[in-house]
Design a protein around this motif. Structure first.
Motif, PDB file in Angstrom:
ATOM      1  N   ILE A 151     -23.938 -11.040   9.632  1.00 47.18           N
ATOM      2  CA  ILE A 151     -25.328 -11.456   9.784  1.00 47.18           C
ATOM      3  C   ILE A 151     -25.326 -12.725  10.622  1.00 47.18           C
ATOM      4  N   GLY A 152     -26.304 -12.863  11.517  1.00 50.60           N
ATOM      5  CA  GLY A 152     -26.363 -14.061  12.342  1.00 50.60           C
ATOM      6  C   GLY A 152     -27.587 -14.016  13.236  1.00 50.60           C
ATOM      7  N   VAL A 153     -27.945 -15.181  13.801  1.00 50.09           N
ATOM      8  CA  VAL A 153     -29.075 -15.212  14.729  1.00 50.09           C
ATOM      9  C   VAL A 153     -28.660 -14.561  16.046  1.00 50.09           C
ATOM     10  N   VAL A 246     -19.612 -18.479   5.543  1.00 49.79           N
ATOM     11  CA  VAL A 246     -20.215 -18.745   6.852  1.00 49.79           C
ATOM     12  C   VAL A 246     -19.100 -19.132   7.817  1.00 49.79           C
ATOM     13  N   LEU A 247     -19.001 -18.425   8.937  1.00 53.11           N
ATOM     14  CA  LEU A 247     -17.956 -18.696   9.927  1.00 53.11           C
ATOM     15  C   LEU A 247     -18.592 -19.223  11.195  1.00 53.11           C
ATOM     16  N   ASN A 248     -17.971 -20.265  11.767  1.00 50.07           N
ATOM     17  CA  ASN A 248     -18.551 -20.895  12.945  1.00 50.07           C
ATOM     18  C   ASN A 248     -17.882 -20.392  14.224  1.00 50.07           C
ATOM     19  N   THR A 249     -18.673 -19.780  15.095  1.00 51.18           N
ATOM     20  CA  THR A 249     -18.116 -19.170  16.311  1.00 51.18           C
ATOM     21  C   THR A 249     -18.127 -20.116  17.510  1.00 51.18           C
ATOM     22  N   THR A 250     -18.558 -21.362  17.304  1.00 57.53           N
ATOM     23  CA  THR A 250     -18.671 -22.284  18.436  1.00 57.53           C
ATOM     24  C   THR A 250     -17.357 -22.437  19.190  1.00 57.53           C
ATOM     25  N   SER A 251     -16.280 -22.660  18.461  1.00 53.80           N
ATOM     26  CA  SER A 251     -15.018 -22.887  19.162  1.00 53.80           C
ATOM     27  C   SER A 251     -13.924 -21.948  18.662  1.00 53.80           C
ATOM     28  N   GLN A 252     -14.327 -20.930  17.901  1.00 54.07           N
ATOM     29  CA  GLN A 252     -13.335 -19.953  17.452  1.00 54.07           C
ATOM     30  C   GLN A 252     -13.509 -18.642  18.212  1.00 54.07           C
ATOM     31  N   SER A 253     -12.396 -18.039  18.574  1.00 55.90           N
ATOM     32  CA  SER A 253     -12.432 -16.779  19.305  1.00 55.90           C
ATOM     33  C   SER A 253     -12.747 -15.628  18.359  1.00 55.90           C
ATOM     34  N   ILE A 254     -13.097 -14.481  18.915  1.00 55.62           N
ATOM     35  CA  ILE A 254     -13.355 -13.312  18.072  1.00 55.62           C
ATOM     36  C   ILE A 254     -12.091 -12.927  17.302  1.00 55.62           C
ATOM     37  N   SER A 259      -9.734 -12.581  12.017  1.00 59.95           N
ATOM     38  CA  SER A 259      -8.621 -12.810  11.097  1.00 59.95           C
ATOM     39  C   SER A 259      -9.108 -13.469   9.811  1.00 59.95           C
ATOM     40  N   HIS A 260     -10.059 -14.402   9.931  1.00 60.49           N
ATOM     41  CA  HIS A 260     -10.619 -15.030   8.731  1.00 60.49           C
ATOM     42  C   HIS A 260     -11.347 -13.995   7.873  1.00 60.49           C
ATOM     43  N   ILE A 261     -12.081 -13.119   8.534  1.00 59.57           N
ATOM     44  CA  ILE A 261     -12.823 -12.088   7.794  1.00 59.57           C
ATOM     45  C   ILE A 261     -11.855 -11.148   7.065  1.00 59.57           C
ATOM     46  N   ILE A 262     -10.821 -10.723   7.780  1.00 59.59           N
ATOM     47  CA  ILE A 262      -9.827  -9.823   7.185  1.00 59.59           C
ATOM     48  C   ILE A 262      -9.192 -10.483   5.967  1.00 59.59           C
ATOM     49  N   LYS A 263      -8.847 -11.745   6.129  1.00 64.11           N
ATOM     50  CA  LYS A 263      -8.202 -12.464   5.038  1.00 64.11           C
ATOM     51  C   LYS A 263      -9.130 -12.526   3.819  1.00 64.11           C
TER      52      LYS A 263
END
Lengths: 271, 271
Positions: A151-153, A246-254, A259-263
């Protein structure tokens, strides 16, 4: 300083490229000219490549680096004879592993990224189709069939992340764009609540979001900093109510987000 | 025989997983239970993992394999002390490479799949968005903006291949489904002819195509073997007229097809 790097393999070259790239990322002060050379599976092609090595050496004033995964000794010998710093990434691990496992290696090349497990390959392709068909909240009634829902804007990175999760991990991924309508209600539809156990929010810094939206619709209200700030603020309130990661995509790659989601999904890490 | 394998990393674990998978593919008589463990970046997490190693050893009756890419010596030592066959995939290459390059490694972990080159990362994300917006011949008028265009009958593998090319190589990929209408004319629209230099055909064995279509629309004329055979026959004639490369997706993965396309597009292999 410029240095040429060849990623070489008898088949797709994905393994050579992945590990080679990782190694290069440890030397970020050097500007590497990266050349991808899959399917070097004949003597002729290997000889042609040694020619290109020499050209690179002449151009750069220093021999090129070759990252290779070669199972064929003859072809490898040709490459090693070239003017290069040859790094064999695969072979050194095969024999010790064979001893540990107590069985000989098959020595077949091109197994790494071939369809060795048809059921898992089919699962991946189906997951990609699922992600395509369930992008952008098209079908919230399908969320119960998803392995993961984001979910996200608008423009927070939902679509590329879903596609990566599907392609790389075979996860049926869907996403829900949180919009004005949700902000007005201060809540999301029941179908979204129902999948809370597999729901992850993507957030992003408003300044970065503005840049991305500006690319898409220059000068629009949609792309204004105020609108981006407000969207993120309202969305964050909703994520708090949902009590989801909540995961921040500003400076993290897909790759990192995935990997965070999988974990998190597999607290156990099992797959 | 069952054997547990852990793919371990301080960050995404993609490198450990990619090379680890490649190595395992050389031993296809063994059934590996694969466990993916990214973000093992604290002593505590490493210790918890040694616990899981022991559980796997007890369950399998043989110690597990650990494929790891660890830059932190302390964490690595904890893992190595566990009951496992530890294979460090990264470290052994770093020092010799550092000598060859004449600069020390940065020793920063998590660089491999982070956004180290924002411009290339942005290019990949844009390519994914382009592939999504130009799937299934939605916008042939956009083909001139594509880096690569795939043509094929329905369910021949165009969409997953386009997405892979976009995601992995940052190529703006579009595709055109060749249909009844083209078969009747015995030709494709001018916009397709215009991009012939970057056009690749995907073909597939009719029997395999039937299976895939049957999944989608069971018992339909669309999924009948006759229709599949006829579609492929007509399409093949069109590809001959176009004189474009034809790739067979029957037993090749999207990774393999994509590597062939990359190789052909970049005769030189440059990127």
């Amino acid at each position: 300083m410029n240095r040429t790097v060849f990623f070489v393999s008898e088949s797709t070259g994905i393994t050579a490229e992945t590990l080679g790239h990782s190694l290069l990322s440890q030397f970020d002060t050097i500007d590497f000219e990266q050349v991808y050379m899959p399917y070097i599976n004949t003597d002729l092609r290997a000889k042609a490549l040694t020619q290109r090595m020499q050209e690179a050496a002449d151009r750069d004033g220093v021999r090129p680096i070759v990252f290779a995964t070669m199972l064929n000794n003859e072809i490898r010998a040709i490459l090693e004879s070239g003017n290069c710093y040859y790094v064999e990434l695969f072979e050194g691990f095969v024999e010790p592993l064979s001893v540990e496992l107590g069985v000989p290696p098959s020595r077949k090349s091109g197994r790494s990224h071939a369809i060795t497990k048809p059921s898992y390959y089919t699962k991946r392709i189906e997951a990609i189709n699922f992600a395509m068909a369930n992008d952008d909240g098209i079908r919230p009634d399908n969320f119960h069939r998803a392995d993961v829902v984001l979910i996200g804007v608008s423009r927070s990175g939902k679509t590329p992340t879903c596609l990566y999760l599907a392609m790389h991990y075979g996860l049926r991924s869907a996403n829900y764009p949180v919009t004005e309508e949700d902000f007005e209600r201060g809540d999301v539809p029941q179908l979204v609540w129902d999948c809370r156990h597999k729901l992850f929010a993507l957030t992003i810094d408003p300044q970065r979001l503005q840049l991305i939206r500006e690319e898409r619709r220059p000068g629009s209200g949609y792309a204004s900093l105020e609108r981006c700030q407000e969207d993120i603020r309202m969305a964050t309130q909703i994520y708090k109510r949902l009590q989801i990661p909540v995961l921040n995509t500003t400076s993290q790659s897909i790759e990192e987000i995935s990997s965070h989601i999988i974990k998190a999904l597999r607290g156990s890490g099992e797959r």
